[in-house]
Design a protein around this motif. Structure first.
Motif, PDB file in Angstrom:
ATOM      1  N   UNK A   1     -40.851  54.248 -39.572  1.00 22.36           N
ATOM      2  CA  UNK A   1     -39.485  54.717 -39.422  1.00 22.36           C
ATOM      3  C   UNK A   1     -39.451  55.984 -38.576  1.00 22.36           C
ATOM      4  N   UNK A   2     -40.497  56.833 -38.705  1.00 21.31           N
ATOM      5  CA  UNK A   2     -40.543  58.061 -37.906  1.00 21.31           C
ATOM      6  C   UNK A   2     -40.612  57.749 -36.415  1.00 21.31           C
ATOM      7  N   UNK A   3     -41.466  56.796 -36.059  1.00 16.39           N
ATOM      8  CA  UNK A   3     -41.577  56.449 -34.641  1.00 16.39           C
ATOM      9  C   UNK A   3     -40.300  55.804 -34.127  1.00 16.39           C
ATOM     10  N   UNK A   4     -39.691  54.954 -34.944  1.00 18.04           N
ATOM     11  CA  UNK A   4     -38.474  54.275 -34.507  1.00 18.04           C
ATOM     12  C   UNK A   4     -37.348  55.274 -34.250  1.00 18.04           C
TER      13      UNK A   4
ATOM     14  N   UNK B   1     -35.741  56.200 -30.594  1.00 17.93           N
ATOM     15  CA  UNK B   1     -34.307  56.004 -30.417  1.00 17.93           C
ATOM     16  C   UNK B   1     -33.627  57.290 -29.957  1.00 17.93           C
ATOM     17  N   UNK B   2     -34.032  58.439 -30.523  1.00 15.57           N
ATOM     18  CA  UNK B   2     -33.446  59.705 -30.105  1.00 15.57           C
ATOM     19  C   UNK B   2     -33.782  60.009 -28.650  1.00 15.57           C
ATOM     20  N   UNK B   3     -34.951  59.541 -28.190  1.00 14.88           N
ATOM     21  CA  UNK B   3     -35.311  59.734 -26.780  1.00 14.88           C
ATOM     22  C   UNK B   3     -34.304  59.051 -25.859  1.00 14.88           C
ATOM     23  N   UNK B   4     -33.717  57.951 -26.322  1.00 15.10           N
ATOM     24  CA  UNK B   4     -32.782  57.221 -25.464  1.00 15.10           C
ATOM     25  C   UNK B   4     -31.450  57.962 -25.318  1.00 15.10           C
ATOM     26  N   UNK B   5     -31.097  58.815 -26.283  1.00 15.57           N
ATOM     27  CA  UNK B   5     -29.833  59.554 -26.181  1.00 15.57           C
ATOM     28  C   UNK B   5     -30.051  61.009 -25.783  1.00 15.57           C
ATOM     29  N   UNK B   6     -31.312  61.406 -25.636  1.00 16.72           N
ATOM     30  CA  UNK B   6     -31.590  62.809 -25.287  1.00 16.72           C
ATOM     31  C   UNK B   6     -30.964  63.239 -23.965  1.00 16.72           C
TER      32      UNK B   6
ATOM     33  N   UNK C   1     -21.796  64.456 -30.604  1.00 18.55           N
ATOM     34  CA  UNK C   1     -23.184  64.507 -31.052  1.00 18.55           C
ATOM     35  C   UNK C   1     -23.399  63.542 -32.205  1.00 18.55           C
ATOM     36  N   UNK C   2     -22.479  63.542 -33.160  1.00 16.36           N
ATOM     37  CA  UNK C   2     -22.606  62.666 -34.312  1.00 16.36           C
ATOM     38  C   UNK C   2     -22.575  61.196 -33.880  1.00 16.36           C
ATOM     39  N   UNK C   3     -21.714  60.886 -32.914  1.00 12.19           N
ATOM     40  CA  UNK C   3     -21.639  59.513 -32.427  1.00 12.19           C
ATOM     41  C   UNK C   3     -22.954  59.082 -31.800  1.00 12.19           C
ATOM     42  N   UNK C   4     -23.531  59.942 -30.969  1.00  8.93           N
ATOM     43  CA  UNK C   4     -24.778  59.597 -30.301  1.00  8.93           C
ATOM     44  C   UNK C   4     -25.915  59.435 -31.299  1.00  8.93           C
ATOM     45  N   UNK C   5     -26.000  60.356 -32.254  1.00 10.55           N
ATOM     46  CA  UNK C   5     -27.063  60.293 -33.245  1.00 10.55           C
ATOM     47  C   UNK C   5     -26.866  59.100 -34.168  1.00 10.55           C
ATOM     48  N   UNK C   6     -25.613  58.790 -34.502  1.00  8.67           N
ATOM     49  CA  UNK C   6     -25.342  57.627 -35.343  1.00  8.67           C
ATOM     50  C   UNK C   6     -25.865  56.356 -34.683  1.00  8.67           C
ATOM     51  N   UNK C   7     -25.525  56.169 -33.413  1.00  4.59           N
ATOM     52  CA  UNK C   7     -25.975  54.976 -32.717  1.00  4.59           C
ATOM     53  C   UNK C   7     -27.491  54.865 -32.742  1.00  4.59           C
ATOM     54  N   UNK C   8     -28.152  55.981 -32.486  1.00  3.16           N
ATOM     55  CA  UNK C   8     -29.609  55.959 -32.422  1.00  3.16           C
ATOM     56  C   UNK C   8     -30.228  55.627 -33.771  1.00  3.16           C
ATOM     57  N   UNK C   9     -29.793  56.314 -34.811  1.00  2.00           N
ATOM     58  CA  UNK C   9     -30.414  56.142 -36.126  1.00  2.00           C
ATOM     59  C   UNK C   9     -30.022  54.812 -36.772  1.00  2.00           C
ATOM     60  N   UNK C  10     -28.771  54.424 -36.643  1.00  2.00           N
ATOM     61  CA  UNK C  10     -28.328  53.159 -37.235  1.00  2.00           C
ATOM     62  C   UNK C  10     -29.095  51.970 -36.655  1.00  2.00           C
ATOM     63  N   UNK C  11     -29.287  51.994 -35.334  1.00  2.00           N
ATOM     64  CA  UNK C  11     -29.964  50.868 -34.691  1.00  2.00           C
ATOM     65  C   UNK C  11     -31.454  50.856 -34.988  1.00  2.00           C
ATOM     66  N   UNK C  12     -32.067  52.037 -35.022  1.00  2.00           N
ATOM     67  CA  UNK C  12     -33.522  52.106 -35.168  1.00  2.00           C
ATOM     68  C   UNK C  12     -33.984  52.066 -36.615  1.00  2.00           C
TER      69      UNK C  12
END
Length: 294
Positions: A95-98, A102-107, A145-156
């Motif tokens: 989960x840590x790697x995922x 994912x956060x790298x994609x929205x960075x 910011x919340x929207x971007x992080x939500x997308x990343x974490x929810x998907x990964x």
């Protein structure tokens, strides 16, 4: 041998399978018309089929990785396969790697707001994040910011239920945010809207779009898109016809300059542009427009 480029047929197939869950849910809801017993049988049928294909997928993955261990990363990189592996609890990466990947994609988007985000760790169903830079204090960036992080974490990592946010200035927990509470508030204030035309903007170009009745100015630097509300921070007029000078967007009327990489900050004064979130979601570029703006 290099993998073949995805064909238009492959892209259409990907789009179809991304919405398969919604179609299944629609069919289950329709089965309710036959009463509670009919819906229960439909749900049992879906569960049996899902378990059967999950077991087969696990065996295929095991055989493939045994033959070529390098296939693990290739399999995990395919969005459709990765989503099925997550459903069946068979994703090969932690989960840590995922979350990190994912956060790298929205960075790049977070960087456009003058900030960054880092994963500090995962404890059970809780992820600890550190927000850094000016984005955490920029009012126009709070929801985005919340929207971007939500997308990343929810998907990964759909198993994550709580996010702990740590500020840059002090190494203490600033707030513990239940994911459902946070994202309900986010969805109440903004929504993602697809804008396929964004894909046509070339590096160095600036384009104007009307999204949900809101004028939006979008420019591209390299592979990254930056979007702002079409209103000059100095003269308050439309910036239609604005030119991009390196990383500075110039108003065609008052010649005010704004740094597109650093959240639209004015280069000659304190005025700034209002950032608009822009992300590639499910293969299509989309922007998030706050309801108060739209």
């Amino acid at each position: 041998m290099c993998p073949a480029a995805p064909s238009e047929h492959d892209a259409d197939a990907d789009t179809r399978w991304r919405t398969a869950g919604e179609r299944i849910q629609t069919l289950l809801d329709a089965s309710s018309a036959g009463g509670a017993a009919a819906r229960e049988r439909a749900e049992q049928l879906v569960g049996e089929v899902t378990d059967l294909y999950g077991a087969a997928l696990g065996r295929v993955l095991g055989l493939a990785v045994s033959a070529d261990p390098d296939l693990v990363d290739a399999v995990a990189a395919d969005p459709l396969v990765a989503s099925l592996l997550l459903v069946h609890g068979m994703h090969p990466h932690s989960v840590e790697r995922r979350i990190t990947d994912a956060l790298d994609t929205v960075r790049p988007y977070l960087g456009s707001h003058g900030g960054d985000v880092h994963l500090l760790g995962v404890d059970g169903d809780t992820a600890r994040l550190r927000f850094a830079g000016s984005c955490k204090s920029c009012p126009s960036s709070a929801v985005t910011l919340e929207l971007a992080v939500e997308d990343a974490i929810r998907a990964a990592a759909p198993e994550i239920e709580t996010i702990e946010v740590v500020t840059e200035e002090r190494d203490s927990v600033d707030s513990v945010i239940p994911a459902e509470s946070l994202f309900t508030r986010v969805h109440a204030s903004a929504s993602w809207l697809p804008v396929p035309g964004l894909a046509e903007i070339l590096p160095g170009e600036v384009g104007g779009f009307a999204v949900a009745g809101t004028p939006v100015l979008v420019c591209r630097l390299g592979d990254t898109l930056y979007a702002y509300r079409d209103r000059c921070g100095r003269c308050d007029a439309s910036m239609a016809g604005a030119r991009l000078d390196g990383e500075v967007l110039r108003c065609p009327r008052c010649d005010a300059g704004f740094d597109v990489v650093r959240a639209g900050a004015g280069v000659e004064g304190l005025e700034r542009l209002e950032p608009v979130p822009v992300l590639r979601r499910q293969g299509v570029w989309a922007v998030a427009i706050a309801e108060s703006v739209a």
